[in-house]
Write a protein that holds these residues in place. Structure first.
Motif, PDB file in Angstrom:
ATOM      1  N   LYS A 199       4.814  -4.380  -4.520  1.00 40.44           N
ATOM      2  CA  LYS A 199       3.834  -5.292  -3.930  1.00 40.44           C
ATOM      3  C   LYS A 199       3.550  -4.945  -2.469  1.00 40.44           C
TER       4      LYS A 199
ATOM      5  N   ASP B 104       9.030 -14.547  -2.114  1.00 42.65           N
ATOM      6  CA  ASP B 104       7.913 -14.527  -3.054  1.00 42.65           C
ATOM      7  C   ASP B 104       8.256 -15.382  -4.280  1.00 42.65           C
ATOM      8  N   GLU B 105       7.455 -16.388  -4.521  1.00 41.72           N
ATOM      9  CA  GLU B 105       7.735 -17.316  -5.611  1.00 41.72           C
ATOM     10  C   GLU B 105       7.626 -16.662  -6.988  1.00 41.72           C
ATOM     11  N   GLU B 106       6.937 -15.537  -7.073  1.00 44.49           N
ATOM     12  CA  GLU B 106       6.803 -14.864  -8.367  1.00 44.49           C
ATOM     13  C   GLU B 106       8.066 -14.098  -8.746  1.00 44.49           C
TER      14      GLU B 106
ATOM     15  N   GLU C  18       9.132  -6.167  -5.471  1.00 40.18           N
ATOM     16  CA  GLU C  18       8.785  -6.454  -4.071  1.00 40.18           C
ATOM     17  C   GLU C  18       8.297  -5.191  -3.371  1.00 40.18           C
TER      18      GLU C  18
END
Length: 489
Positions: free
Chosen positions: A305, A256-258, A302
């Motif tokens: 999410k 995940d780039e965030e 993570e």
């Protein structure tokens, strides 16, 4: 079963360490446990202290004692090992009380122990030592030592000065080290193995679940020289089977780039363990700058999410660096404002994450970029915490609560007693994941040391348990200034 029953006289320090020590010392009532009226008085003086762990444990002792199973007894009613070596003249006017302490069966674990332990109390109205003792401190210890000598009992104390004084007087003395962990730095969960063709672990070596494995390939040159090929493979042990970790894939294009990526091997193992579906409890030790809090926050984000947990809870032990005026009760503001002073590690990790997200965001709204004012930074932090349901909590308020389906981060565990850690652990409900972290070299608690604190206890437990995952973060990313102070002071 011992052929000769042992008799122990307990100093106050042993009970203030943990009232369960009485149960441990009795060894299923094979040994006899004795205290004096002096110890009882010192515990009574401590019980009204609502701010210290010692006060809590004194109250725990009296809660155990609050029953109708006590009675006065005579010298003849004492166990043989108490009477056997006693000085009849010196003990002539002493009085005695037998108190039965009923321990909860749950503290016995799987052991078939008698949960009722008799505790014998010796009362003496006139201590001989009082007439000659002229030191400002230590009179109570001297009185306890007098009883130990007159009855020929083995003195148990965790007070080193008292132990030395007793040995000088030829009083048998010991310390109880049930919660002491020697050389916690040597506890290791990461292992390296060399291989030629296929990686393997020697069958003779046993590993617990979640231990980290690095396999380094070696080969032989045309000149018969052994060299490393540069190929390494990674795995964690799960149920005596190697579970391979493809870190390039895990933290490459699929990450995940965030979220902030782990930047070294230790952090990659750490992140993998925290997000492992079969892991519920993790203990991690590492210095400031090793990434303990930052990586724990990323793992929690993570899991939020993915819907595996409903939020993140962060609690940090509010023990300050020997500054009583900086403690929580002295701070201005309400509970949230008071806690804010102690939550800088979390806020720092959050702001670092926000900055990371902003750099990758096409449209930066109020998120922190490092170039906005404090008000906007605070707004960004508050919005971030609301978005991911992140809350801070005072450890003292965990009693009486149950935390379910959360990712719980407990920081500064090296400043916690085992009793406090037990309080936290027993508050965890279904679906909750717990990570406890700290640095055993940063002890601020007045009653703890690097050998005796909740962090090193859990690290030791993780060595022998598949339920607790352990990891040491030894690679520190910090400034030259911080490195210098760490190594030279």
């Amino acid at each position: 079963m011992n052929d000769v029953q042992s008799c122990y006289l307990l100093d106050t320090s042993v009970i203030l360490d943990d009232p369960l020590n009485i149960l441990r010392i009795s060894e299923n009532n094979e040994n006899i446990v004795v205290i004096t009226d002096i110890v009882l008085a010192e515990l009574n003086n401590k019980k009204d202290d609502m701010r210290s762990d010692a006060g809590f444990r004194a109250r725990e002792f009296f809660r155990l004692s609050d029953n109708d199973k006590g009675s006065t007894i005579t010298f003849d009613d004492l166990p043989d090992c108490v009477k056997r070596d006693s000085d009849a003249a010196a003990c002539r006017d002493d009085l005695y009380y037998r108190l039965v302490l009923p321990f909860e069966p749950s503290v016995l674990g799987n052991r078939d122990f008698d949960n009722e332990v008799p505790l014998y109390i010796v009362y003496r109205s006139d201590y001989r030592i009082s007439r000659v003792f002229d030191e400002k401190k230590g009179l109570n210890d001297a009185k306890i030592g007098e009883i130990a000598k007159d009855y020929g009992l083995t003195l148990l104390t965790n007070d080193i000065s008292f132990k030395i004084a007793a040995e000088v007087q030829d009083i048998a003395s010991e310390s109880i080290r049930n919660s002491r962990v020697e050389n916690a730095d040597a506890i290791e969960f990461a292992h390296s193995y060399y291989y030629n063709d296929e990686p393997f672990v020697d069958d003779e070596k046993e590993h617990n679940d979640f231990e980290q494995m690095t396999f380094i390939q070696k080969a032989k040159s045309e000149q018969n020289e052994i060299y490393e090929t540069g190929i390494q493979r990674y795995a964690i042990n799960m149920h005596n089977t190697l579970e391979w970790c493809d870190f390039d894939r895990r933290f490459g294009e699929y990450f995940d780039e965030e979220l902030v990526r782990p930047i070294n091997l230790e952090q990659k193992f750490y992140y993998t363990i925290l997000t492992h579906p079969q892991n519920s409890v993790t203990v991690v030790a590492g210095s400031t700058g090793s990434g303990k809090t930052l990586m724990a926050l990323q793992a929690g984000l993570e899991l939020v999410k993915e819907g595996l947990v409903e939020g993140i809870v962060y609690a940090r032990n509010t023990v300050t660096a020997s500054d009583p005026q900086a403690e929580l009760g002295y701070r201005k503001g309400d509970q949230e404002q008071k806690l804010g002073y102690f939550m800088y590690p979390l806020y720092s990790a959050i702001n670092f994450t926000i900055e990371h997200q902003t750099k990758r965001s096409i449209e930066a709204k109020v998120e922190y970029t490092g170039n906005i004012n404090t008000t906007k930074r605070e707004n960004a932090t508050e919005q971030f915490m609301a978005k991911y349901n992140i809350e801070v909590m005072d450890i003292a308020h965990m009693r009486g609560t149950t935390i379910s389906r959360k990712f719980v981060i407990i920081d500064e565990v090296q400043n916690m007693t085992n009793a406090t850690m037990k309080l936290i652990g027993t508050r965890m409900g279904e679906g909750t994941r717990l990570v406890v972290m700290g640095d055993a070299h940063q002890i601020d608690h007045p009653f703890l040391s690097k050998r005796r604190n909740a962090l090193v206890t859990l690290l030791h437990k993780a060595q022998h348990s598949d339920f607790v995952a352990g990891i040491q973060l030894r690679h520190v990313i910090r400034s030259e200034v911080a490195n210098w102070f760490d190594k030279n002071l």
